[in-house]
Design an enzyme around this catalytic site. Structure first.
Site, PDB file in Angstrom:
ATOM      1  N   LYS A  65      28.098  40.087  37.482  1.00 17.39           N
ATOM      2  CA  LYS A  65      26.980  41.014  37.679  1.00 17.39           C
ATOM      3  C   LYS A  65      27.393  42.482  37.544  1.00 17.39           C
ATOM      4  O   LYS A  65      26.579  43.330  37.206  1.00 17.39           O
ATOM      5  CB  LYS A  65      26.320  40.781  39.039  1.00 17.39           C
ATOM      6  CG  LYS A  65      25.503  39.495  39.081  1.00 17.39           C
ATOM      7  CD  LYS A  65      24.763  39.322  40.387  1.00 17.39           C
ATOM      8  CE  LYS A  65      24.085  37.961  40.403  1.00 17.39           C
ATOM      9  NZ  LYS A  65      23.255  37.731  41.579  1.00 17.39           N
ATOM     10  N   ASP A 101      17.194  40.828  41.550  1.00 15.95           N
ATOM     11  CA  ASP A 101      17.552  40.367  42.909  1.00 15.95           C
ATOM     12  C   ASP A 101      16.962  41.347  43.922  1.00 15.95           C
ATOM     13  O   ASP A 101      16.466  40.962  44.984  1.00 15.95           O
ATOM     14  CB  ASP A 101      19.077  40.372  43.110  1.00 15.95           C
ATOM     15  CG  ASP A 101      19.768  39.262  42.344  1.00 15.95           C
ATOM     16  OD1 ASP A 101      19.130  38.232  42.075  1.00 15.95           O
ATOM     17  OD2 ASP A 101      20.964  39.438  42.016  1.00 15.95           O
ATOM     18  N   GLY A 125      27.892  40.725  55.503  1.00 17.14           N
ATOM     19  CA  GLY A 125      28.498  40.578  54.174  1.00 17.14           C
ATOM     20  C   GLY A 125      28.409  41.875  53.397  1.00 17.14           C
ATOM     21  O   GLY A 125      27.482  42.673  53.593  1.00 17.14           O
ATOM     22  N   ARG A 150      33.872  40.804  57.094  1.00 17.47           N
ATOM     23  CA  ARG A 150      35.228  40.383  57.450  1.00 17.47           C
ATOM     24  C   ARG A 150      36.222  41.458  57.031  1.00 17.47           C
ATOM     25  O   ARG A 150      37.134  41.816  57.768  1.00 17.47           O
ATOM     26  CB  ARG A 150      35.512  39.052  56.740  1.00 17.47           C
ATOM     27  CG  ARG A 150      36.843  38.451  57.002  1.00 17.47           C
ATOM     28  CD  ARG A 150      36.958  37.126  56.296  1.00 17.47           C
ATOM     29  NE  ARG A 150      36.789  37.219  54.837  1.00 17.47           N
ATOM     30  CZ  ARG A 150      36.856  36.196  54.007  1.00 17.47           C
ATOM     31  NH1 ARG A 150      37.083  34.990  54.480  1.00 17.47           N
ATOM     32  NH2 ARG A 150      36.710  36.364  52.716  1.00 17.47           N
ATOM     33  N   LYS A 154      35.318  46.928  52.525  1.00 16.59           N
ATOM     34  CA  LYS A 154      34.190  46.644  51.628  1.00 16.59           C
ATOM     35  C   LYS A 154      32.869  47.068  52.266  1.00 16.59           C
ATOM     36  O   LYS A 154      31.966  47.554  51.589  1.00 16.59           O
ATOM     37  CB  LYS A 154      34.170  45.156  51.243  1.00 16.59           C
ATOM     38  CG  LYS A 154      35.116  44.887  50.073  1.00 16.59           C
ATOM     39  CD  LYS A 154      35.385  43.424  49.867  1.00 16.59           C
ATOM     40  CE  LYS A 154      34.260  42.679  49.214  1.00 16.59           C
ATOM     41  NZ  LYS A 154      34.609  41.235  49.043  1.00 16.59           N
TER      42      LYS A 154
HETATM   43  P1  ATR Z   1      28.841  37.195  46.329  1.00 16.72           P
HETATM   44  O1  ATR Z   1      28.701  37.763  44.951  1.00 16.72           O
HETATM   45  O2  ATR Z   1      28.268  35.817  46.490  1.00 16.72           O
HETATM   46  O3  ATR Z   1      28.343  38.129  47.390  1.00 16.72           O
HETATM   47  P2  ATR Z   1      31.523  37.987  46.972  1.00 16.72           P
HETATM   48  O4  ATR Z   1      31.304  39.280  46.285  1.00 16.72           O
HETATM   49  O5  ATR Z   1      32.822  37.273  46.814  1.00 16.72           O
HETATM   50  O6  ATR Z   1      30.406  36.946  46.539  1.00 16.72           O
HETATM   51  O7  ATR Z   1      31.231  38.208  48.552  1.00 16.72           O
HETATM   52  C1  ATR Z   1      31.279  37.183  49.469  1.00 16.72           C
HETATM   53  C2  ATR Z   1      30.934  37.748  50.872  1.00 16.72           C
HETATM   54  O8  ATR Z   1      31.076  36.686  51.827  1.00 16.72           O
HETATM   55  C3  ATR Z   1      31.873  38.849  51.332  1.00 16.72           C
HETATM   56  O9  ATR Z   1      31.174  39.692  52.217  1.00 16.72           O
HETATM   57  C4  ATR Z   1      32.955  38.039  52.052  1.00 16.72           C
HETATM   58  O10 ATR Z   1      33.714  38.775  52.983  1.00 16.72           O
HETATM   59  P3  ATR Z   1      35.009  39.604  52.484  1.00 16.72           P
HETATM   60  O11 ATR Z   1      34.479  40.860  51.864  1.00 16.72           O
HETATM   61  O12 ATR Z   1      35.800  39.839  53.709  1.00 16.72           O
HETATM   62  O13 ATR Z   1      35.718  38.715  51.474  1.00 16.72           O
HETATM   63  C5  ATR Z   1      32.093  37.028  52.767  1.00 16.72           C
HETATM   64  N1  ATR Z   1      32.838  35.815  53.126  1.00 16.72           N
HETATM   65  C6  ATR Z   1      33.215  34.822  52.289  1.00 16.72           C
HETATM   66  N2  ATR Z   1      33.856  33.847  52.971  1.00 16.72           N
HETATM   67  C7  ATR Z   1      33.875  34.231  54.288  1.00 16.72           C
HETATM   68  C8  ATR Z   1      34.369  33.652  55.497  1.00 16.72           C
HETATM   69  N3  ATR Z   1      34.988  32.478  55.493  1.00 16.72           N
HETATM   70  N4  ATR Z   1      34.184  34.340  56.645  1.00 16.72           N
HETATM   71  C9  ATR Z   1      33.556  35.524  56.666  1.00 16.72           C
HETATM   72  N5  ATR Z   1      33.055  36.127  55.549  1.00 16.72           N
HETATM   73  C10 ATR Z   1      33.209  35.492  54.377  1.00 16.72           C
END
Ligand code: ATR
Length: 281
Positions: A65, A101, A125, A150, A154
């Protein structure tokens, strides 16, 4: 012939072909929608192929994206604001990028008449999916947005991007577990993959206090009710899953590709029938 597709990786579980092929049939348009699994090093080549084959447009999903921006010739306002593209229209070999979106998320709130002006919103997130949600929320004039993530860096980056465009909204960031009192938030949205396979028995946050007047929104649509939504529903809160946003972003993309207004609500109700999408989620 109107040919459309989804490019990304992975794409095999996508509901988009179901959405578009049934919608085309419903509105009486001869069109096909397929998916292409595209490797990073083949992205440019794939775009050239779509032009050569005279595709009218396509959707972009994880992980392209943002990456696709370098190949886009023109960006519409929503894509420019969010700096991410999920919908492309091909006109005379030129790629025009949009972000449906963003509007799809807003439509799903409007459908439920959720008024957010001067309210507090919590977004869980700060990844790709969270950007469109965060900008859509900010455009609804809330007083305050909390971003939980997390990885705090970010969340801070997302806060900075939002602040550049919306300087009257108070924005704060925390790690997921730092907030346990959700009483004051009118809307809490999960944009992380926690709640989806393989994390179906996990919640992205720890909740100590909750308000039954709040809306809990999970942009995940499979399972239909994540642990977070089940928990919130049990406490009497309003819950929303990701299927409406998914369908709205798809139908808004069709309006762009076909350059015509569509009876979006009617098509959405048709698509939600059990034999089309209803039973698949
Ligand atoms: P997407 O395009 O689906 O948003 P992404 O850019 O990889 O995918 O983002 C995934 C989100 O889910 C992020 O906010 C990620 O947290 P991090 O920035 O710390 O990676 C969060 N996320 C994914 N797995 C997680 C987990 N097990 N616990 C907490 N947050 C999680």
């Amino acid at each position: 012939m109107n040919n459309f597709c989804l490019i990304g990786n992975p794409v095999e579980k996508s509901l988009s072909p179901k959405i578009h092929n049934n919608s085309f049939q419903y509105i009486g348009i001869e069109g096909t929608y397929t998916t292409f699994l595209v490797l990073k090093e083949k992205l440019k080549e794939t775009l050239d192929c779509l032009k050569t084959l005279e595709f009218k447009g396509f959707n972009v999903t994880i992980p392209y994206k943002e990456k696709i921006l370098e190949y886009i010739d023109e960006l519409d306002e929503s894509a420019k604001l969010i700096n991410a593209v999920n919908t492309v229209r091909i006109v005379n070999g030129k790629l025009i990028g949009y972000n449906t979106d963003y509007l799809g998320f807003k439509y799903s709130l409007q459908e439920r008449k959720i008024e957010l002006s001067t309210s507090k919103i919590c977004i869980i997130g700060a990844g790709g999916a969270s950007k469109a949600v965060a900008f859509a929320c900010a455009s609804l004039n809330p007083s305050h947005i909390t971003i939980l993530n997390r990885t705090i860096e970010k969340a801070t980056n997302l806060k900075n991007e939002l602040s550049k465009n919306f300087n009257n909204i108070e924005i704060d960031v925390f790690e997921n577990d730092e907030i346990t009192d959700f009483n004051e938030y009118k809307l809490i949205i999960n944009t992380t993959s926690v709640g989806m396979e393989p994390y179906i028995n996990k919640m992205p946050i720890n909740i100590k206090t909750i308000n039954s007047e709040s809306y809990f929104y999970d942009i995940v649509y499979k399972p239909r009710k994540t642990m977070l939504l089940k928990y919130a529903e049990n406490k009497g809160c309003n819950i929303i899953n990701g299927i409406d946003m998914l369908i709205y972003q798809g139908l808004l993309a069709e309006e762009i590709w076909l350059n015509q207004k569509l009876p979006i609500l009617k098509i959405k109700n048709y698509l939600m029938r059990g034999d089309i999408i209803g039973n698949r989620i």
